[in-house]
Design a protein around this motif. Structure first.
Motif: not given
Length: 233
Positions: A15, A17-18, A22, A116-117, A119-121, A123
């Motif tokens: 995983a 960070t995106a 978010g 992962s959850h 990072f996806e949702n 910030s």
């Protein structure tokens, strides 16, 4: 054939960070991670969280035999004031996988899914991303944190017993505290042995010994948060 577990045998997480901000809709406060039916974990989103202002993130791990709530409680009192999202997974068995003599696998997989959850949702500030814990959770935080020091910027280990890695990546900064009179994980073979090992590896370690046993005084947990958020990466 490569199994899912074999991909995690050295403790490496995938995983990251995106780049986005978010989800636009989110719930603050304590909530289940929603990733496991039998043994899940908890997420805490601070009151006042705003996805336009990246939050610090701390994955906090419970001690042997304890529930995910213990991991959450380690820093929850500081989360709102300091804009820290907390992730508190539950170990798959009575303690974390390498301590339960299974090698890296089930718990690393679950932590990776949890990250992962989040990072996806949400910030997340990649400069303030910690893993920590108490007792067995502190030991496991050291193991996973040093293995994934290119992801975690900080490690917070309260009253930990050991550190083990199959590979090391990056150079996270480390906070360790230990009670002088700890009857569960005595300080001499634990905290006082671990700290020199880490320093010999060139890591920056903030180490505090305190008068007490197998516990985390409030001033210790508070100082760990100040250390975590004031460090510049």
């Amino acid at each position: 054939m490569v199994t899912e577990r074999s991909k995690y045998k050295t403790g490496r997480l995938t995983a990251r960070t995106a780049n986005g901000s978010g989800a636009d809709v989110f719930t603050t406060g304590v909530q289940p991670l929603g990733l496991g039916n039998r043994k899940d974990g908890l997420l805490y989103v601070p009151q006042g969280y705003d996805n336009s202002k990246p939050a610090a993130l701390a994955v906090m791990l419970h001690g042997a035999g304890a529930p995910a709530e213990q991991g959450l409680s380690l820093l929850q009192q500081y989360a709102d004031e300091h804009n820290i999202i907390l992730v508190a997974p539950a170990s798959r068995k009575y303690s974390w996988d390498i301590i339960a003599s299974e090698g890296f696998g089930p718990d690393v997989i679950f932590i990776d899914q949890a990250l992962s959850h989040v990072f996806e949702n949400y910030s997340i500030d990649p400069a303030h991303l910690a893993i920590g814990g108490f007792s067995d959770g502190g030991s496991y935080a050291l193991c996973v944190g040093l293995t994934n020091g290119d992801l975690f910027t900080h490690i917070i280990a309260f009253s930990s017993g050991f550190v083990f890695t199959m590979e090391k990546n990056g150079k996270p900064e480390v906070f360790i505290s230990h009670g002088i009179d700890d009857p569960v994980l005595p300080i001499d073979p634990c905290g006082r042995r671990i700290v020199p090992q880490l320093k010999q590896q060139g890591l920056e370690v903030s180490y505090t010994e305190f008068d007490g046993g197998h516990e985390i005084p409030n001033y210790i947990s508070g100082s760990s948060v100040n250390w975590f958020l004031q460090q510049e990466k």
